[in-house]
Design a protein around this motif. Structure first.
Motif, PDB file in Angstrom:
ATOM      1  N   ASP A 112       0.856  -1.181   0.000  1.00 10.02           N
ATOM      2  CA  ASP A 112       0.000   0.000   0.000  1.00 10.02           C
ATOM      3  C   ASP A 112       0.890   1.227   0.000  1.00 10.02           C
ATOM      4  O   ASP A 112       1.544   1.538   0.999  1.00 10.02           O
ATOM      5  CB  ASP A 112      -0.914  -0.017   1.236  1.00 10.02           C
ATOM      6  CG  ASP A 112      -1.819   1.194   1.279  1.00 10.02           C
ATOM      7  OD1 ASP A 112      -2.391   1.533   0.237  1.00 10.02           O
ATOM      8  OD2 ASP A 112      -1.957   1.813   2.357  1.00 10.02           O
ATOM      9  N   GLY A 113       0.925   1.910  -1.127  1.00  5.69           N
ATOM     10  CA  GLY A 113       1.845   3.035  -1.301  1.00  5.69           C
ATOM     11  C   GLY A 113       2.872   2.729  -2.380  1.00  5.69           C
ATOM     12  O   GLY A 113       4.027   3.157  -2.292  1.00  5.69           O
TER      13      GLY A 113
ATOM     14  N   PHE B 185       5.284   3.435   3.022  1.00  5.66           N
ATOM     15  CA  PHE B 185       4.416   2.436   2.412  1.00  5.66           C
ATOM     16  C   PHE B 185       4.164   1.360   3.452  1.00  5.66           C
ATOM     17  O   PHE B 185       4.778   1.360   4.529  1.00  5.66           O
ATOM     18  CB  PHE B 185       5.044   1.852   1.132  1.00  5.66           C
ATOM     19  CG  PHE B 185       6.491   1.457   1.266  1.00  5.66           C
ATOM     20  CD1 PHE B 185       6.857   0.225   1.797  1.00  5.66           C
ATOM     21  CD2 PHE B 185       7.496   2.324   0.872  1.00  5.66           C
ATOM     22  CE1 PHE B 185       8.188  -0.137   1.927  1.00  5.66           C
ATOM     23  CE2 PHE B 185       8.838   1.975   0.990  1.00  5.66           C
ATOM     24  CZ  PHE B 185       9.179   0.733   1.521  1.00  5.66           C
TER      25      PHE B 185
ATOM     26  N   SER C 181      -0.144   6.450   1.818  1.00  7.70           N
ATOM     27  CA  SER C 181      -0.497   5.076   2.187  1.00  7.70           C
ATOM     28  C   SER C 181      -1.786   5.130   2.993  1.00  7.70           C
ATOM     29  O   SER C 181      -1.802   5.592   4.131  1.00  7.70           O
ATOM     30  CB  SER C 181       0.611   4.419   3.016  1.00  7.70           C
ATOM     31  OG  SER C 181       0.166   3.178   3.552  1.00  7.70           O
TER      32      SER C 181
END
Length: 276
Positions: free
Chosen positions: A98-99, A110, A195
């Motif tokens: 995520d990121g 992230f 994120s």
């Protein structure tokens, strides 16, 4: 696993260990890496796929009866996994990285996010920030933790909106709301870290006090929302629909508004929903 049963302590620890191990293997080399655009315009790298494969294999070994729904699966696979989840199959919902926009250029913000859903509801969630070695997790009805230490927003001072730090994703907000927040900010200051899962967790730790995002997907928020609520925070969507843990999550992209406590959420919602 029945609809109202969470994981036992050994199972929880096994999942935490799995997430940390996969992150050490794939996410801590640093530097930049090639990335491709997906159909929805988001970035994907080989690392996204490698992380998902490792997590899926590890979860399947420990929980062979559970389903799996990952960001990097096809839409058809995701839809089938969601149907099985609503039919009662415990299902792991995973964003392996995520990121990715940050990760691909070496910006060190992230996360990895993993949630167990039963009947469409989160019962266990993990968000790992490998760059800061911070592991957030929560179990429904039992609390939230950061690196094993309890998280409780009840212990934090209740701030007014005008003195709050906000995380705001301007890119995905309706233009009228984004313009108003940029021109007439109701908070003390604003950040955007890239994120979604960490956005939720940073509200849960009181690092920021309010948050808004215009469009996030199931795997973005399934763990983070649980962590925030178990820490004592509150959330809703931009239409004013309050989130409750006993309500199934949404498979379609949704907006998110969050705050460290209910009264602050109400004030924040009043600003966001005000008409020009």
């Amino acid at each position: 696993m029945s609809q109202d049963t969470s994981l036992n302590r050994d199972d929880r620890q096994a999942v935490l260990d799995l997430v940390r191990r996969a992150a050490r293997t794939h996410l801590l080399d640093g530097g930049t890496q090639p990335a491709d655009r997906k159909a929805d315009g988001s970035w994907v790298t080989d690392t996204d796929h490698a992380m998902q494969a490792d997590l899926r294999a590890g979860l399947a070994e420990r929980f062979p009866e559970h389903g799996f729904l990952g960001e990097e699966m096809s839409v058809a696979e995701q839809e089938e996994a969601w149907r099985e989840c609503l039919d009662g199959r415990p299902t792991w919902v995973v964003d392996p990285l995520d990121g990715t926009s940050n990760f691909r250029v070496g910006f060190p913000v992230f996360s990895v996010t993993v949630a167990l859903l039963v009947g469409g509801k989160s019962v266990f969630g993990v968000v790992l920030d490998p760059c800061r070695d911070e592991c957030f997790h929560a179990a429904r009805g039992e609390g939230a933790w950061l690196n094993g230490e309890p998280l409780s927003l009840d212990d934090e001072p209740k701030q007014a909106l005008e003195s709050s730090l906000a995380t705001v994703d301007f890119k995905r907000l309706p233009a009228e709301i984004a313009t108003r927040l940029a021109c007439e900010p109701p908070y003390a200051s604003q950040r955007s870290i890239g994120s979604v899962a960490l956005d939720w967790c940073w509200v849960a730790t009181h690092r920021v006090q309010v948050y808004v995002h215009g469009k996030q997907k199931l795997w973005d928020y399934a763990a983070g929302q649980l962590i925030l609520h178990e820490a004592g925070g509150a959330s809703a969507d931009l239409d004013g629909e309050i989130d409750y843990l006993d309500r199934p999550l949404e498979p379609l992209p949704r907006s998110a508004v969050a705050a460290t406590h209910v009264e602050l959420l109400e004030d924040w919602m009043d600003v966001l929903r005000a008409k020009a």
